[in-house]
Design a protein around this motif. Structure first.
Motif, PDB file in Angstrom:
ATOM      1  N   SER A  12       0.803  -1.231   0.000  1.00 44.15           N
ATOM      2  CA  SER A  12       0.000   0.000   0.000  1.00 44.15           C
ATOM      3  C   SER A  12       0.834   1.278   0.000  1.00 44.15           C
ATOM      4  O   SER A  12       0.365   2.316  -0.445  1.00 44.15           O
ATOM      5  CB  SER A  12      -0.947   0.012   1.209  1.00 44.15           C
ATOM      6  OG  SER A  12      -0.201   0.032   2.411  1.00 44.15           O
ATOM      7  N   CYS A  13       2.074   1.203   0.512  1.00 49.19           N
ATOM      8  CA  CYS A  13       2.887   2.417   0.598  1.00 49.19           C
ATOM      9  C   CYS A  13       4.312   2.138   0.127  1.00 49.19           C
ATOM     10  O   CYS A  13       4.535   1.977  -1.060  1.00 49.19           O
ATOM     11  CB  CYS A  13       2.848   2.974   2.025  1.00 49.19           C
ATOM     12  SG  CYS A  13       3.573   4.626   2.181  1.00 49.19           S
ATOM     13  N   ASP A  14       5.262   2.061   1.048  1.00 51.33           N
ATOM     14  CA  ASP A  14       6.653   1.893   0.628  1.00 51.33           C
ATOM     15  C   ASP A  14       7.288   0.607   1.140  1.00 51.33           C
ATOM     16  O   ASP A  14       8.499   0.437   1.033  1.00 51.33           O
ATOM     17  CB  ASP A  14       7.489   3.104   1.049  1.00 51.33           C
ATOM     18  CG  ASP A  14       7.534   3.285   2.562  1.00 51.33           C
ATOM     19  OD1 ASP A  14       6.586   2.837   3.236  1.00 51.33           O
ATOM     20  OD2 ASP A  14       8.499   3.865   3.072  1.00 51.33           O
ATOM     21  N   PRO A  45       5.861   8.726  -4.354  1.00 53.87           N
ATOM     22  CA  PRO A  45       5.022   7.654  -4.918  1.00 53.87           C
ATOM     23  C   PRO A  45       5.623   6.942  -6.126  1.00 53.87           C
ATOM     24  O   PRO A  45       5.571   5.709  -6.209  1.00 53.87           O
ATOM     25  CB  PRO A  45       3.724   8.384  -5.282  1.00 53.87           C
ATOM     26  CG  PRO A  45       3.653   9.516  -4.317  1.00 53.87           C
ATOM     27  CD  PRO A  45       5.069   9.961  -4.129  1.00 53.87           C
ATOM     28  N   GLY A  84      -4.283   3.473  -0.034  1.00 50.65           N
ATOM     29  CA  GLY A  84      -2.842   3.577  -0.155  1.00 50.65           C
ATOM     30  C   GLY A  84      -2.457   4.386  -1.382  1.00 50.65           C
ATOM     31  O   GLY A  84      -3.287   5.105  -1.952  1.00 50.65           O
ATOM     32  N   LEU A  85      -1.215   4.284  -1.784  1.00 52.54           N
ATOM     33  CA  LEU A  85      -0.723   4.980  -2.972  1.00 52.54           C
ATOM     34  C   LEU A  85      -1.102   4.178  -4.217  1.00 52.54           C
ATOM     35  O   LEU A  85      -0.865   2.974  -4.273  1.00 52.54           O
ATOM     36  CB  LEU A  85       0.795   5.140  -2.914  1.00 52.54           C
ATOM     37  CG  LEU A  85       1.360   5.928  -1.726  1.00 52.54           C
ATOM     38  CD1 LEU A  85       2.883   5.890  -1.754  1.00 52.54           C
ATOM     39  CD2 LEU A  85       0.849   7.366  -1.756  1.00 52.54           C
ATOM     40  N   SER A  88       1.664   2.040  -5.966  1.00 53.85           N
ATOM     41  CA  SER A  88       2.079   0.931  -5.108  1.00 53.85           C
ATOM     42  C   SER A  88       1.024  -0.168  -5.072  1.00 53.85           C
ATOM     43  O   SER A  88       1.335  -1.366  -5.191  1.00 53.85           O
ATOM     44  CB  SER A  88       2.351   1.444  -3.686  1.00 53.85           C
ATOM     45  OG  SER A  88       3.422   2.363  -3.678  1.00 53.85           O
TER      46      SER A  88
END
Length: 338
Positions: A12-14, A45, A84-85, A88
């Motif tokens: 969802s992110c990093d 992102p 989330g992003l 990603s």
């Protein structure tokens, strides 16, 4: 009952994460972090999605190998659909869809925030919350109080009107010149400082909603004023500033929880999300539980930050429920509670 093997994917992110669960037990939970964002002071992102593309195949392979489970043994694949992003999420969603199609097994979509709550049901021999319970989800992007009636019946009672609590920690760290991610550093310095050294105003928000933008601005103006008088103010008072800021944030959270318990009469309280790793919050919740007779539930550190094991536990219960999604499903960066 037949054993269920769930492969779970979280992107969802990093952090790229993959886990394998046997029923409600975690066999493996692998996470690949992305250090590329540190030089930018926050998650970029585009760079995050590129790193997911590089990491997802080796991370999934590593999770299967560590679990000693072959692809042909998998019962289903669960993945984070949102929030989330977008970039990603697309990596994890596309990979999960392709792998499920190739293996001819069910696909299960998971709400990231619900997964933070249900992480408490990963079986490691611990006591688990009983329904209904109150969950406070605290992360870089979310701050919510949720009434959890069952595994898939959740109601948001209050949420942030602007910044999330994780953002308040990270922005405070940035004001103090600390590197990203700054939240854990504030926690570390706060342990050495006086939480009552400096007073920061708390926002007066009605109901169970939160606001952290005013606090963040208040800390900024305070630091600007003090450094104008003394250029070394931050370095000379860093531990006390961190302790005071953290103490204020913790008080805001605990006061809202106390209000939620009073409104609902529910005394089963669980926390989840990346910021639930903060020692000040964990200590305060435990102390309030002892003071007011609450049953409190604090997740293990590895299940606080973004991880695939929490996606897998939701996947397991959805599998039992026959709640599958189709190949037409798409990533949803603003996915809300159903």
């Amino acid at each position: 009952m037949k054993n269920t093997y769930i492969l779970a994917i979280e992107s969802s992110c990093d952090d790229t994460s993959a886990a394998v669960l046997l029923n409600d037990k975690v066999l493996s939970n692998e996470v690949a972090n992305q250090s590329v964002h540190e030089q930018y002071g926050g998650v970029v992102p585009e760079l995050a999605s590129r790193a997911h593309l590089q990491n997802i195949v080796p991370v999934v392979a590593q999770a299967l190998e560590k679990a000693k489970v072959g692809k042909e043994e998998l019962s289903a694949i669960a993945f984070t659909r949102g929030p989330g992003l977008m970039g990603s999420l697309l990596v994890g969603t596309s990979f999960a869809k392709s792998m499920a199609m190739g293996l001819g097994i069910p696909l299960i979509e998971v709400n990231h925030m619900q997964a933070h709550i249900l992480a408490h049901f990963i079986d490691e021999g611990q006591k688990k919350p009983e329904f209904p319970f109150l969950a406070m989800t605290i992360s870089g992007g979310h701050t919510q109080i949720v009434k959890v009636n069952s595994f898939f019946d959740m109601e948001i009672l209050g949420e942030t009107l602007d910044d999330a609590v994780g953002e308040a920690f990270d922005k405070t760290a940035k004001i103090l010149g600390l590197p990203y991610p700054g939240g854990p550093l504030i926690d570390t310095y706060a342990k050495e400082g006086n939480p009552e050294a400096f007073a920061f105003a708390k926002p007066n928000i009605s109901g169970l909603n939160f606001s952290f933008s005013g606090l963040k601005t208040g800390i900024l103006y305070f630091i600007q004023k003090q450094t104008a008088l003394n250029a070394n103010f931050i370095s000379e008072n860093l531990a006390d500033i961190c302790a005071s800021a953290q103490h204020t944030i913790v008080q805001i959270l605990m006061n809202k929880l106390k209000k939620a318990v009073k409104q609902t009469g529910i005394k089963q309280i669980a926390i989840g999300g990346g910021v639930s790793a903060n020692s000040g919050i964990r200590t305060a919740l435990t102390a309030m539980g002892e003071q007011y007779g609450w049953d409190t539930f604090v997740p293990k550190f590895q299940y606080c930050t973004d991880n695939a094991a929490m996606i897998g536990i939701v996947g397991y219960y959805k599998y039992l429920n026959g709640d599958f999604t189709t190949q037409n499903t798409t990533a949803q960066p603003r996915l809300s509670f159903k």
